[in-house]
Design a protein around this motif. Structure first.
Motif, PDB file in Angstrom:
ATOM      1  N   GLY A  82       0.738  -1.389  -0.018  1.00  0.00           N
ATOM      2  CA  GLY A  82       0.028   0.098   0.130  1.00  0.00           C
ATOM      3  C   GLY A  82       0.834   1.406  -0.135  1.00  0.00           C
ATOM      4  N   VAL A  83       0.276   2.402   0.497  1.00  0.00           N
ATOM      5  CA  VAL A  83       1.119   3.665   0.509  1.00  0.00           C
ATOM      6  C   VAL A  83       2.440   3.713   1.397  1.00  0.00           C
ATOM      7  CG1 VAL A  83       0.755   6.021   1.207  1.00  0.00           C
ATOM      8  CG2 VAL A  83      -1.230   4.926   0.035  1.00  0.00           C
ATOM      9  N   ALA A  84       2.314   3.007   2.520  1.00  0.00           N
ATOM     10  CA  ALA A  84       3.496   2.939   3.383  1.00  0.00           C
ATOM     11  C   ALA A  84       4.515   1.953   2.618  1.00  0.00           C
ATOM     12  CB  ALA A  84       3.160   2.241   4.797  1.00  0.00           C
ATOM     13  N   ALA A  85       4.200   0.942   2.023  1.00  0.00           N
ATOM     14  CA  ALA A  85       5.104   0.308   1.165  1.00  0.00           C
ATOM     15  C   ALA A  85       5.794   1.068   0.097  1.00  0.00           C
ATOM     16  CB  ALA A  85       4.597  -0.845   0.602  1.00  0.00           C
ATOM     17  N   GLN A  86       5.054   1.942  -0.640  1.00  0.00           N
ATOM     18  CA  GLN A  86       5.383   2.908  -1.584  1.00  0.00           C
ATOM     19  C   GLN A  86       6.511   3.994  -1.169  1.00  0.00           C
ATOM     20  OE1 GLN A  86       5.304   2.361  -5.031  1.00  0.00           O
ATOM     21  NE2 GLN A  86       6.826   3.947  -4.775  1.00  0.00           N
ATOM     22  N   LYS A  87       6.221   4.386   0.110  1.00  0.00           N
ATOM     23  CA  LYS A  87       6.981   5.391   0.691  1.00  0.00           C
ATOM     24  C   LYS A  87       8.332   4.760   1.041  1.00  0.00           C
ATOM     25  CE  LYS A  87       3.426   8.101   2.661  1.00  0.00           C
ATOM     26  NZ  LYS A  87       2.477   8.840   3.748  1.00  0.00           N
ATOM     27  N   ALA A  88       8.497   3.399   1.531  1.00  0.00           N
ATOM     28  CA  ALA A  88       9.699   2.751   1.788  1.00  0.00           C
ATOM     29  C   ALA A  88      10.440   2.558   0.314  1.00  0.00           C
ATOM     30  CB  ALA A  88       9.355   1.310   2.453  1.00  0.00           C
ATOM     31  N   ARG A  89       9.711   2.253  -0.561  1.00  0.00           N
ATOM     32  CA  ARG A  89      10.563   2.028  -2.022  1.00  0.00           C
ATOM     33  C   ARG A  89      10.989   3.616  -2.393  1.00  0.00           C
ATOM     34  NH1 ARG A  89      10.281  -2.767  -4.487  1.00  0.00           N
ATOM     35  NH2 ARG A  89       8.768  -4.247  -3.671  1.00  0.00           N
ATOM     36  N   THR A  90      10.305   4.339  -2.143  1.00  0.00           N
ATOM     37  CA  THR A  90      10.687   5.946  -2.558  1.00  0.00           C
ATOM     38  C   THR A  90      11.869   6.107  -1.803  1.00  0.00           C
ATOM     39  OG1 THR A  90       8.562   6.769  -3.171  1.00  0.00           O
ATOM     40  CG2 THR A  90       9.972   8.401  -2.749  1.00  0.00           C
ATOM     41  N   PHE A  91      11.906   6.000  -0.319  1.00  0.00           N
ATOM     42  CA  PHE A  91      13.078   6.314   0.508  1.00  0.00           C
ATOM     43  C   PHE A  91      14.363   5.479  -0.122  1.00  0.00           C
ATOM     44  CE2 PHE A  91      15.904   5.271   3.840  1.00  0.00           C
ATOM     45  CZ  PHE A  91      16.278   6.290   4.468  1.00  0.00           C
ATOM     46  N   THR A  92      14.011   4.176  -0.471  1.00  0.00           N
ATOM     47  CA  THR A  92      15.147   3.156  -1.059  1.00  0.00           C
ATOM     48  C   THR A  92      15.791   3.659  -2.248  1.00  0.00           C
ATOM     49  OG1 THR A  92      14.048   1.430   0.165  1.00  0.00           O
ATOM     50  CG2 THR A  92      15.744   0.573  -1.433  1.00  0.00           C
ATOM     51  N   ALA A  93      14.827   4.383  -3.199  1.00  0.00           N
ATOM     52  CA  ALA A  93      15.400   4.770  -4.571  1.00  0.00           C
ATOM     53  C   ALA A  93      16.218   5.862  -4.240  1.00  0.00           C
ATOM     54  CB  ALA A  93      14.050   5.123  -5.256  1.00  0.00           C
ATOM     55  N   GLU A  94      15.946   6.785  -3.462  1.00  0.00           N
ATOM     56  CA  GLU A  94      16.550   7.894  -2.823  1.00  0.00           C
ATOM     57  C   GLU A  94      18.014   7.460  -2.370  1.00  0.00           C
ATOM     58  OE1 GLU A  94      14.239  10.323  -0.368  1.00  0.00           O
ATOM     59  OE2 GLU A  94      12.666  10.606  -1.690  1.00  0.00           O
ATOM     60  N   LEU A  95      17.788   6.339  -1.401  1.00  0.00           N
ATOM     61  CA  LEU A  95      19.122   5.897  -0.955  1.00  0.00           C
ATOM     62  C   LEU A  95      20.061   5.124  -2.036  1.00  0.00           C
ATOM     63  CD1 LEU A  95      20.867   5.095   1.727  1.00  0.00           C
ATOM     64  CD2 LEU A  95      19.028   3.036   1.877  1.00  0.00           C
ATOM     65  N   MET A  96      19.590   4.747  -2.736  1.00  0.00           N
ATOM     66  CA  MET A  96      20.370   4.039  -3.857  1.00  0.00           C
ATOM     67  C   MET A  96      20.913   5.025  -4.804  1.00  0.00           C
ATOM     68  SD  MET A  96      20.063   0.850  -3.514  1.00  0.00           S
ATOM     69  CE  MET A  96      21.258   0.207  -5.230  1.00  0.00           C
ATOM     70  N   VAL A  97      20.091   6.457  -5.128  1.00  0.00           N
ATOM     71  CA  VAL A  97      20.956   7.303  -5.867  1.00  0.00           C
ATOM     72  C   VAL A  97      21.888   7.932  -5.149  1.00  0.00           C
ATOM     73  CG1 VAL A  97      20.468   9.585  -6.607  1.00  0.00           C
ATOM     74  CG2 VAL A  97      19.061   7.994  -7.021  1.00  0.00           C
ATOM     75  N   SER A  98      21.773   8.106  -3.715  1.00  0.00           N
ATOM     76  CA  SER A  98      22.989   8.766  -3.004  1.00  0.00           C
ATOM     77  C   SER A  98      24.055   7.562  -2.839  1.00  0.00           C
ATOM     78  CB  SER A  98      22.462   9.118  -1.564  1.00  0.00           C
ATOM     79  OG  SER A  98      23.279   9.641  -0.836  1.00  0.00           O
ATOM     80  N   LEU A  99      23.902   6.317  -2.637  1.00  0.00           N
ATOM     81  CA  LEU A  99      24.777   5.346  -2.601  1.00  0.00           C
ATOM     82  C   LEU A  99      25.722   5.157  -3.925  1.00  0.00           C
ATOM     83  CD1 LEU A  99      23.089   2.512  -0.533  1.00  0.00           C
ATOM     84  CD2 LEU A  99      24.862   3.945   0.398  1.00  0.00           C
ATOM     85  N   SER A 100      25.074   5.362  -4.913  1.00  0.00           N
ATOM     86  CA  SER A 100      25.761   5.161  -6.140  1.00  0.00           C
ATOM     87  C   SER A 100      26.817   5.944  -6.649  1.00  0.00           C
ATOM     88  CB  SER A 100      24.567   5.055  -7.474  1.00  0.00           C
ATOM     89  OG  SER A 100      24.328   6.542  -7.636  1.00  0.00           O
ATOM     90  N   THR A 101      26.963   7.407  -5.804  1.00  0.00           N
ATOM     91  CA  THR A 101      27.996   8.028  -5.911  1.00  0.00           C
ATOM     92  C   THR A 101      28.877   8.278  -4.733  1.00  0.00           C
ATOM     93  OG1 THR A 101      26.594   9.986  -5.107  1.00  0.00           O
ATOM     94  CG2 THR A 101      26.736   9.799  -7.486  1.00  0.00           C
TER      95      THR A 101
END
Length: 179
Positions: A82-101
Protein backbone atom coordinates in the motif's frame (compact mmCIF):
# COMPACT_ATOMS: atom_id res chain seq x y z
CA UNK A 1 25.89 -20.79 18.79
CA UNK A 2 28.14 -19.44 21.54
CA UNK A 3 31.86 -19.31 20.83
CA UNK A 4 34.31 -21.05 23.14
CA UNK A 5 36.73 -18.68 24.87
CA UNK A 6 39.33 -17.51 22.37
CA UNK A 7 37.37 -18.70 19.31
CA UNK A 8 35.92 -16.29 16.78
CA UNK A 9 32.25 -16.45 15.72
CA UNK A 10 31.82 -18.20 12.40
CA UNK A 11 29.74 -16.47 9.74
CA UNK A 12 27.29 -18.59 7.76
CA UNK A 13 29.03 -19.78 4.61
CA UNK A 14 28.74 -17.22 1.81
CA UNK A 15 28.11 -14.23 4.08
CA UNK A 16 31.05 -11.94 4.76
CA UNK A 17 31.62 -10.62 8.26
CA UNK A 18 30.49 -7.01 8.61
CA UNK A 19 28.03 -4.51 10.00
CA UNK A 20 24.49 -4.40 8.65
CA UNK A 21 22.13 -1.44 9.10
CA UNK A 22 18.37 -1.64 9.63
CA UNK A 23 16.03 1.19 8.60
CA UNK A 24 12.38 1.78 9.49
CA UNK A 25 10.87 4.47 7.23
CA UNK A 26 8.07 6.61 8.65
CA UNK A 27 6.31 9.69 7.33
CA UNK A 28 8.13 12.06 9.70
CA UNK A 29 10.92 9.99 11.27
CA UNK A 30 13.23 7.17 10.23
CA UNK A 31 14.60 4.68 12.72
CA UNK A 32 18.18 3.43 12.33
CA UNK A 33 19.78 0.35 13.88
CA UNK A 34 23.05 -1.53 13.42
CA UNK A 35 24.41 -5.01 13.91
CA UNK A 36 27.66 -6.15 15.37
CA UNK A 37 30.39 -7.37 12.97
CA UNK A 38 29.21 -10.98 13.25
CA UNK A 39 25.57 -10.16 12.46
CA UNK A 40 24.30 -11.58 15.73
CA UNK A 41 22.47 -8.74 17.42
CA UNK A 42 20.77 -5.51 16.36
CA UNK A 43 21.00 -2.36 18.48
CA UNK A 44 19.43 1.10 18.00
CA UNK A 45 21.47 4.02 16.68
CA UNK A 46 19.12 6.99 16.40
CA UNK A 47 15.86 8.43 15.14
CA UNK A 48 16.33 10.64 12.07
CA UNK A 49 14.18 13.36 10.58
CA UNK A 50 12.78 12.15 7.24
CA UNK A 51 14.22 15.11 5.30
CA UNK A 52 17.84 14.34 6.26
CA UNK A 53 17.55 10.58 6.76
CA UNK A 54 19.05 9.43 3.44
CA UNK A 55 22.17 11.51 3.96
CA UNK A 56 22.55 10.30 7.57
CA UNK A 57 22.04 6.63 6.65
CA UNK A 58 24.76 6.91 3.99
CA UNK A 59 27.10 8.68 6.42
CA UNK A 60 26.49 6.04 9.09
CA UNK A 61 27.00 3.22 6.58
CA UNK A 62 30.32 4.70 5.49
CA UNK A 63 31.46 5.38 9.06
CA UNK A 64 30.63 1.82 10.19
CA UNK A 65 31.87 0.24 6.95
CA UNK A 66 28.45 -1.42 6.60
CA UNK A 67 28.04 -4.14 3.99
CA UNK A 68 24.24 -4.14 3.76
CA UNK A 69 21.37 -1.78 4.54
CA UNK A 70 18.08 -3.56 5.33
CA UNK A 71 15.07 -1.29 4.76
CA UNK A 72 11.69 -2.37 6.12
CA UNK A 73 8.95 -2.90 3.53
CA UNK A 74 5.55 -2.70 5.27
CA UNK A 75 3.26 -5.07 3.40
CA UNK A 76 -0.38 -5.72 4.27
CA UNK A 77 -1.22 -8.99 5.99
CA UNK A 78 -2.28 -10.44 2.60
CA UNK A 79 1.11 -9.52 1.10
CA UNK A 80 -0.02 -6.55 -0.98
CA UNK A 81 1.76 -3.22 -0.91
CA UNK A 82 0.00 0.00 0.00
CA UNK A 83 0.95 3.62 0.56
CA UNK A 84 3.44 2.87 3.36
CA UNK A 85 5.26 0.33 1.19
CA UNK A 86 5.47 2.85 -1.65
CA UNK A 87 7.01 5.39 0.75
CA UNK A 88 9.62 2.79 1.76
CA UNK A 89 10.37 2.08 -1.91
CA UNK A 90 10.68 5.84 -2.60
CA UNK A 91 13.10 6.20 0.33
CA UNK A 92 15.07 3.21 -0.94
CA UNK A 93 15.28 4.72 -4.44
CA UNK A 94 16.63 7.97 -2.93
CA UNK A 95 19.10 5.92 -0.88
CA UNK A 96 20.29 4.04 -3.98
CA UNK A 97 20.93 7.29 -5.86
CA UNK A 98 22.99 8.63 -2.96
CA UNK A 99 24.89 5.36 -2.52
CA UNK A 100 25.65 5.12 -6.25
CA UNK A 101 27.92 8.15 -5.95
CA UNK A 102 29.07 7.96 -2.30
CA UNK A 103 29.25 4.22 -1.52
CA UNK A 104 28.42 2.03 -4.52
CA UNK A 105 29.57 -1.24 -2.87
CA UNK A 106 26.91 -1.20 -0.14
CA UNK A 107 24.05 -3.59 -0.83
CA UNK A 108 20.45 -2.52 -0.09
CA UNK A 109 17.65 -5.00 0.60
CA UNK A 110 13.94 -4.57 1.31
CA UNK A 111 12.75 -6.70 4.23
CA UNK A 112 9.10 -7.70 4.70
CA UNK A 113 8.14 -6.07 7.99
CA UNK A 114 4.46 -6.70 8.59
CA UNK A 115 3.37 -5.43 12.01
CA UNK A 116 6.84 -4.29 13.09
CA UNK A 117 5.71 -0.83 14.25
CA UNK A 118 2.74 -2.36 16.10
CA UNK A 119 5.13 -4.80 17.80
CA UNK A 120 7.50 -1.95 18.65
CA UNK A 121 4.67 0.02 20.33
CA UNK A 122 3.66 -3.11 22.31
CA UNK A 123 7.26 -3.71 23.42
CA UNK A 124 7.62 -0.09 24.56
CA UNK A 125 4.29 -0.24 26.40
CA UNK A 126 5.31 -3.53 28.08
CA UNK A 127 8.56 -1.94 29.22
CA UNK A 128 6.60 0.77 31.05
CA UNK A 129 7.25 3.61 28.62
CA UNK A 130 4.30 6.01 28.38
CA UNK A 131 2.45 6.15 25.04
CA UNK A 132 3.25 9.83 24.46
CA UNK A 133 6.97 9.06 24.67
CA UNK A 134 6.80 6.16 22.18
CA UNK A 135 7.18 8.46 19.18
CA UNK A 136 10.68 9.44 20.30
CA UNK A 137 12.00 5.89 19.98
CA UNK A 138 9.42 3.67 18.26
CA UNK A 139 11.14 4.02 14.87
CA UNK A 140 14.46 2.91 16.41
CA UNK A 141 12.79 -0.09 18.05
CA UNK A 142 11.10 -0.98 14.74
CA UNK A 143 14.47 -0.68 12.93
CA UNK A 144 16.01 -3.05 15.51
CA UNK A 145 13.16 -5.53 14.95
CA UNK A 146 13.54 -5.36 11.16
CA UNK A 147 17.29 -5.86 11.35
CA UNK A 148 17.12 -8.63 13.98
CA UNK A 149 14.59 -10.53 11.85
CA UNK A 150 16.95 -10.25 8.85
CA UNK A 151 19.97 -11.33 10.93
CA UNK A 152 18.11 -14.34 12.31
CA UNK A 153 17.06 -15.36 8.79
CA UNK A 154 20.63 -14.93 7.50
CA UNK A 155 21.96 -17.19 10.23
CA UNK A 156 19.33 -19.87 9.67
CA UNK A 157 19.60 -19.89 5.86
CA UNK A 158 23.23 -18.87 5.31
CA UNK A 159 22.09 -16.33 2.70
CA UNK A 160 20.94 -12.72 2.52
CA UNK A 161 17.22 -12.22 2.98
CA UNK A 162 14.72 -9.88 1.37
CA UNK A 163 14.50 -8.23 -2.01
CA UNK A 164 17.77 -6.88 -3.35
CA UNK A 165 17.47 -3.34 -4.68
CA UNK A 166 19.49 -2.59 -7.79
CA UNK A 167 21.07 0.73 -8.68
CA UNK A 168 18.93 2.80 -11.05
CA UNK A 169 18.95 1.23 -14.52
CA UNK A 170 20.32 -2.16 -13.34
CA UNK A 171 18.30 -5.38 -13.05
CA UNK A 172 19.66 -8.79 -12.10
CA UNK A 173 16.92 -11.47 -11.93
CA UNK A 174 19.33 -13.82 -10.13
CA UNK A 175 19.24 -11.50 -7.11
CA UNK A 176 15.46 -11.49 -6.60
CA UNK A 177 13.84 -11.93 -3.22
CA UNK A 178 14.82 -14.84 -1.03
CA UNK A 179 13.23 -15.71 2.32
Amino acid sequence: MTPVAGEEMQQPEGLPRGVRLGVDVGDVRVGLARSDLDGMIATPIETLERGTAVRRVVEEAQELDAHVIMVGLPRSMNGTEGVAAQKARTFTAELMVSLSTDAPDIEVRLIDERLTTVSAHKALHSSGRKGRKHRQVVDQVAAVMILQQALDTERSTGARTGERVEAPGVHDPAQEETR
